[in-house]
Design an enzyme around this catalytic site. Structure first.
Site, PDB file in Angstrom:
ATOM      1  CG  HIS A 101      -0.167   0.192   2.520  1.00  0.00           C
ATOM      2  ND1 HIS A 101       0.612  -0.807   3.055  1.00  0.00           N
ATOM      3  CD2 HIS A 101      -0.043   1.260   3.356  1.00  0.00           C
ATOM      4  CE1 HIS A 101       1.173  -0.379   4.179  1.00  0.00           C
ATOM      5  NE2 HIS A 101       0.791   0.878   4.382  1.00  0.00           N
ATOM      6  CG  ASP A 103       1.662   5.004   4.878  1.00  0.00           C
ATOM      7  OD1 ASP A 103       1.295   3.818   5.011  1.00  0.00           O
ATOM      8  OD2 ASP A 103       2.791   5.415   5.220  1.00  0.00           O
ATOM      9  CG  HIS A 246       5.118   0.934   3.047  1.00  0.00           C
ATOM     10  ND1 HIS A 246       4.506   2.064   2.548  1.00  0.00           N
ATOM     11  CD2 HIS A 246       4.617   0.776   4.295  1.00  0.00           C
ATOM     12  CE1 HIS A 246       3.688   2.569   3.438  1.00  0.00           C
ATOM     13  NE2 HIS A 246       3.720   1.796   4.522  1.00  0.00           N
ATOM     14  NE  ARG A 261       2.436   6.240   9.151  1.00  0.00           N
ATOM     15  CZ  ARG A 261       1.400   5.690   8.512  1.00  0.00           C
ATOM     16  NH1 ARG A 261       1.433   4.411   8.167  1.00  0.00           N
ATOM     17  NH2 ARG A 261       0.338   6.403   8.216  1.00  0.00           N
TER      18      ARG A 261
HETATM   19  C1  SIN Z   1       3.082   1.133   7.901  1.00  0.00           C
HETATM   20  O1  SIN Z   1       3.298   2.295   8.214  1.00  0.00           O
HETATM   21  O2  SIN Z   1       2.395   0.824   6.930  1.00  0.00           O
HETATM   22  C2  SIN Z   1       3.736   0.031   8.717  1.00  0.00           C
HETATM   23  C3  SIN Z   1       5.143  -0.182   8.296  1.00  0.00           C
HETATM   24  C4  SIN Z   1       5.875  -1.113   9.206  1.00  0.00           C
HETATM   25  O3  SIN Z   1       5.370  -1.447  10.282  1.00  0.00           O
HETATM   26  O4  SIN Z   1       6.983  -1.504   8.855  1.00  0.00           O
END
Ligand code: SIN
Length: 281
Positions: A101, A103, A246, A261
């Site tokens: 995806h 974000d 990612h 995050r």
């Molecule tokens: C995310 O922000 O999509 C999660 C990424 C992660 O946990 O590595």
């Protein structure tokens, strides 16, 4: 590209680089900030090791790049919705970002960047993979590029059941975006459909859209477009959501992986060849 203030070590020729020689706890002087930004635009996702940031310093780093974004539904830390919690342990039934995806691409103005700081990592596993969406676009035949360039797609977020009792911050978003977006800083074209949020190519019939999205969702997973990052405690990853996707690998259950995050607001995806101006969509 040469750097005077930082050291930049590419992870692969296509995507990802580690950056050394900077302490992200300190306010970044303009010259250092400019080189970090350049490394980030060139490598799409950059990694820093041994960064012992407090939540305040993490917020400060994010704000250096722009206004902060609030996730529609995810739990947050320290009573601050700008500090999104990324956490999995033995009680988890799901994790954030397990599928490919970009974000919150269902936002009308999806996030430009995300900065993830992991505080606790499992004894092994828990890597994150990123895929380069410029490379994904450029690997398509000219005929397929010409077909996709004018198209737009519906992105829909549905967080129902994802976060237990946590009340959402706002309604789940939905938006129509170009299938191929022009990156506002580099001017390069990047494929902008993802399995997490993109539901329908609006220019195609339902069956055609399903087949095209199935093809594109497979295409973006090509190993040749990817890098894979092995986290340590106090690693930081900063990625560009406009030209990457990612996914987080959940191979460490029942161990704990935990962090925060900070996400930076972006602009409305645009491609002058697609479905009119942003205001008309
Ligand atoms: C995310 O922000 O999509 C999660 C990424 C992660 O946990 O590595």
């Amino acid at each position: 590209m040469s750097y005077e203030h930082i050291r930049v070590e590419p992870l692969t020729p296509t995507i990802g680089a580690t950056v050394e020689g900077v302490d992200l706890r300190e306010p970044l002087p303009d010259a250092v900030f400019a080189e970090i930004e350049q490394a980030w635009l060139s490598h799409l996702v950059i990694f820093f090791r041994d960064q012992h940031l407090s939540p305040e310093q993490h917020l400060g780093l994010g704000r250096r790049f722009g206004e902060l974004h609030v996730h529609p539904a995810a739990p947050y830390a320290h009573d601050n919705p700008e500090l999104m919690v990324i956490h999995a342990d033995a009680d988890s039934h799901r994790i954030n970002g397990e599928g490919w995806h970009s974000d919150v691409s269902a936002d009308i103005e999806p996030p430009m960047a995300s900065i993830l700081h992991l505080h606790q990592v499992p004894s092994r596993g828990g890597d994150t993979c990123w895929s380069n969406m410029y490379a994904a676009y450029e690997a398509l035949s000219p005929a397929m590029q010409a077909l996709l360039d004018p198209m737009t797609a519906q992105h829909v977020a549905d967080y129902t059941g994802n976060y237990g009792d946590h009340a959402p911050q706002r309604e789940s978003p939905r938006a129509v975006h170009p299938v191929v977006r022009v990156h506002p800083a580099t001017g390069r074209k990047a494929l902008y459909v993802n399995a997490g949020f993109t539901k329908r190519i609006v220019d195609l019939s339902r069956e055609e859209s399903r087949a095209m999205l199935a093809f594109l969702f497979e295409h973006v997973k090509d190993i040749n477009f990817q890098c894979r990052f092995e986290w340590q405690a106090d690693s930081i990853a900063m990625w560009d959501n406009r030209c990457t996707q990612h996914m987080a690998v959940w191979d460490y259950f029942p161990e704990t992986r935990s962090g925060i995050r900070v996400t930076i607001k972006g602009d409305r995806p645009f491609n002058p060849e697609a479905g009119g101006s942003p205001a008309e969509r």
